[in-house]
Enzyme design. Structure first.
Site: not given
Length: 390
Positions: A23, A74-76, A111
């Site tokens: 996202v 953002a992040k995955g 992360d």
């Protein structure tokens, strides 16, 4: 600020069938920043919230006089067990699929459930320059900047890498500043941490060094507790790369408790430093701590936080408390700090003290929760960034 994300991508691994997500909540100067996590049960809803949190985290650290200008958020996330022997291959296929976005828009790092060395290795294998190469066009001197960051990543202090330590120092400083502002800094304070990985382990070290008694630490197998205080350095010497503690090397007086008992260990400070949504409306009633500092992303659910706030328990939100790792990357890359541990530590301490103090001041003046006050400060900065860069 409210609104939907700029871009959402859902991915299915062709080998295992597991799902992955990316996202991008917002772009600033064409770039967004946020890590990649891997855990069983990771969902699009979770990644969406994490991406929004990254936007807030970036905005909160805006300094108009700094070289580093905050990026978008953002992040995955990958719904897969990081302990599975196939995990690295899953990461490789995910990153290969996301390659065009990593090249141009998404700067990313480790992360929950992933280590930076795994990401760096896969990035090199698939032919990319760096997990943060999308930011290269914004650098004045790319060669000097990347050399400085690489040198910083080679620095170790007491057996831990500087990249790991800055995040924990930020959480520890947020805790110490919060205790001071609550008038609790002149009393003995006990702390319990859920999670002993990169963030939890470094946080425990700095809190112990500051004189807090670390009385409980949990990992995936359960809780290690000692009312007289745990030997944090001993635990750090005997943990695996996921933060698992070796039970064969505990000290006399250390007790083993089940995983859910991390909320039962008496303490004044609670630091969730592992998974999201671990404090909910039901189990929050067990909490007797006066201060919760969110080292993990989204560990306290909104309904739980409302109940905690009504009980007078203050929660320092994740996008404040755990922002130092992200900021340190960019401070170093853009040249706000050099490849030097003491310089990095000084910057983290001063910045976190200012952020937490400002948040408490707004909360007190306007009668807000700490989260609402931090949101107000971040959104004010995001408006300034929008006006400056469009």
């Amino acid at each position: 600020m409210t609104g939907t994300a700029l871009l959402e991508v859902a991915w299915t691994d062709p080998v295992t069938g597991c799902r992955g997500y990316l996202v991008i909540d917002r772009l600033v100067r064409g770039v967004a920043s946020g890590g990649l996590r891997m855990r069983r049960g990771c969902s699009l809803f979770e990644v969406r919230g994490l991406a929004r949190g990254m936007t807030l985290k970036e905005g909160l650290n805006y300094d108009p006089d700094g070289r580093y200008i905050p990026l978008g958020g953002a992040k995955g996330g990958i719904d897969f067990d990081p302990y599975d022997e196939r995990a690295r291959d899953v990461v490789a296929r995910y990153l290969h699929a996301m390659r065009p976005l990593i090249e141009q828009y998404w700067t990313m790092g480790e992360d929950l459930g992933l280590r930076q060395d795994v990401i760096d290795g896969v990035i090199a294998e698939i032919g990319l320059l760096s997990p943060v190469q999308a930011i290269y066009p914004l650098l004045e001197d790319r060669e000097a900047a990347t050399a400085r960051l690489a040198e910083a990543f080679r620095i170790e202090v007491g057996g831990l890498g500087l990249d790991e330590l800055v995040g924990g120092l930020g959480v520890a400083q947020a805790t110490l500043t919060g205790l001071e502002l609550l008038g609790m800094d002149h009393q003995p304070n006990r702390v319990v941490l859920q999670g002993f990985g990169s963030m939890g382990g470094a946080t425990a070290r700095f809190l112990a060094d500051a004189g807090l008694r670390v009385v409980g630490v949990s990992d995936v197998r359960g809780v290690v507790a000692n009312p007289d205080g745990l030997d944090v350095e001993n635990l750090l010497r005997h943990r695996d790369r996921f933060g698992g503690i070796d039970r064969d090397n505990l000290k006399p007086g250390d007790r083993l408790l089940p995983p859910e008992a991390w909320l039962d260990v008496p303490a004044e400070v609670l630091v969730p430093a592992a998974i999201s949504y671990c404090v909910d409306a039901d189990n929050q009633a067990k909490i007797g701590a006066q201060l919760i500092v969110e080292a993990a992303n989204l560990p306290v659910t909104p309904d739980a936080e409302e109940l905690l706030d009504a009980r007078g328990i203050r929660v320092v939100p994740d996008f404040v408390a755990n922002s130092a790792t992200n900021s340190w990357w960019w401070w170093t890359l853009f040249g706000d700090v050099g490849a030097d541990a003491e310089e990095a530590f000084g910057k983290v301490r001063s910045r976190m003290r200012a952020l937490v103090t400002g948040m408490f001041e707004v909360a007190t003046l306007d009668g807000l929760s700490l989260r609402a006050a931090a949101l107000q400060l971040s959104e004010r900065n995001l408006e300034a960034i929008q006006a400056r860069f469009g």
